[in-house]
Design a protein around this motif. Structure first.
Motif: not given
Ligand code: BGC
Length: 393
Positions: A25, A120, A165, A358-359
């Protein structure tokens, strides 16, 4: 907020006050990753944004550390990019290894504790091509990468996180199909789940041979509440909690030294129409319900695992910066209250140090204490002042 917490806001000695980022990111240039390939396909990301340059932290990482220092932070959570460390299967890139060593050394020199995530969301392209985590070989590959990281930086890194996550990854990549590999399949979801559990458990055991530092996982845990308090809704809440995090915490519990919690949202559950929100709550730029009392709820619900807890991410997409200062203040109040009520919380990492890729939302969602050019927002000063006030070390 304060009426629920009349007590003094206090933190134990050595409490970590930091912020978090992830490699893909912020760094730019992650050309050998599945995500970069996905971005280049076009049509998947808002405005067709790409991570090509992003915040250019690959080159500007010293400026990132400056931001931490300017805001009194004593900890930084960031990730190491697997696709850069191992761009070809079995071939480790010495330049990339040295790069992260320099960052770690600089953090040490500045007395900033490092919490480093190994995975991540992004994977090397060579692994994606053979099915990513649907391929059982990924367990061997991930463990070999984890071993390399522990051998190289075992004494330098203060906290290791294997996976970030995992359940969000499955949801986005294999159920909602908004992230790569965008393959809708319950069967694959289950396979990836099983594989990721094994990746963690095996990596943990191997890494322990090379480092004495704590190793944990990070889960995204929402605060769930029934919209109307009836039996069906309460059952739906319990199911949601189970699939949100319990399902992953249980099988790794013996192999974690701490639990990392990423808290962003509160969900009001209605069995027939899940995830409805109450308009009275503050919503962030994404439309997510922001409710920092949920942070207290989530901590108290996860105290039962008997592990030290770190709030590894908590952030608000707030381009105006109107709410961020208060958001952080409320976070710290709720954490302090949970500590007072017996929870073993040892650190807080705001997401994010600076605006980033942000993806699927590209650069449209702004979570940063600083913008992408590293101009600190007013809320960063609020955080800096709170840290000064609450630090005992
Ligand atoms: C992820 C971050 C992401 C943040 C905000 C978390 O779930 O770990 O990578 O940027 O949410 O969407």
């Amino acid at each position: 907020m304060d009426q629920n917490h009349p007590g003094l806001v206090k933190f134990p000695n050595g409490f970590l006050f930091g912020s978090a980022t992830s490699a893909h990111q912020i760094e730019g240039g992650n050309f050998n990753s599945d995500w970069y390939a996905w971005e280049k396909e076009g049509g998947h990301i808002t405005n067709n944004d790409t991570s090509e340059v992003s915040a250019d932290s690959w080159n500007k990482w010293r400026e990132d550390i400056e931001l931490l220092k300017q805001t009194n932070q004593n900890a930084y959570r960031f990730s190491i990019e697997w696709a850069k460390i191992e761009p070809e299967e079995g071939k480790f890139d010495q330049g990339a290894i040295d790069h992260y060593r320099k960052i770690l050394q600089e953090l040490k020199r500045n007395n900033v504790k490092s919490m480093v995530t190994l995975w991540h969301f992004t994977i090397p392209l060579w692994l994606a091509k053979i099915g990513g985590f649907t391929n059982k070989k990924s367990i061997k590959f991930f463990s070999r990468y984890a071993e390399k990281i522990a051998v190289e930086y075992g004494g330098l890194i203060d906290f290791f996180v294997t996976l970030n996550e995992p359940m969000v990854y499955i949801l986005k990549g294999y159920i909602q199909t908004v992230w790569p590999p965008a393959q809708k399949s319950w069967f694959k979801s289950y396979k990836v789940y099983r594989t990721l559990v094994k990746c963690h458990n095996r990596a943990y055991k191997i890494m322990k041979q090379f480092t004495e530092k704590p190793i944990g996982i990070v889960e995204n845990i929402g605060a769930f509440a029934p919209l109307k308090n009836n039996f069906t809704n309460r059952t739906a809440v319990n199911l949601a909690k189970y699939f949100d995090a319990v399902i992953f915490i249980k099988p790794v519990l013996k192999n974690i030294d701490f639990l990392g919690i990423n808290y962003y949202q509160k969900f009001y559950i209605q069995a027939k129409k899940p995830f409805s929100s109450q308009k009275s709550d503050l919503q962030n730029d994404y439309g997510w319900v922001v409710n920092q009392e949920g942070l207290y709820q989530v901590i108290m619900e996860n105290k039962k695992w008997g592990k030290p807890i770190y709030l590894t991410e908590n952030g608000i997409a707030d381009e105006t910066d109107k709410y961020r200062g208060q958001f952080i203040k409320e976070a710290l109040h709720n954490i302090s209250k949970s500590i007072e009520d017996g929870a073993d919380v040892r650190g807080y990492f705001y997401w994010s140090l600076l605006d980033n890729f942000e993806w699927a939302a590209g650069y449209t969602m702004k979570f940063g204490l600083a913008d992408i050019n590293r101009n600190l927002r007013p809320s960063a000063q609020v955080y800096a002042d709170l840290i000064k006030k609450y630090s005992s070390d």
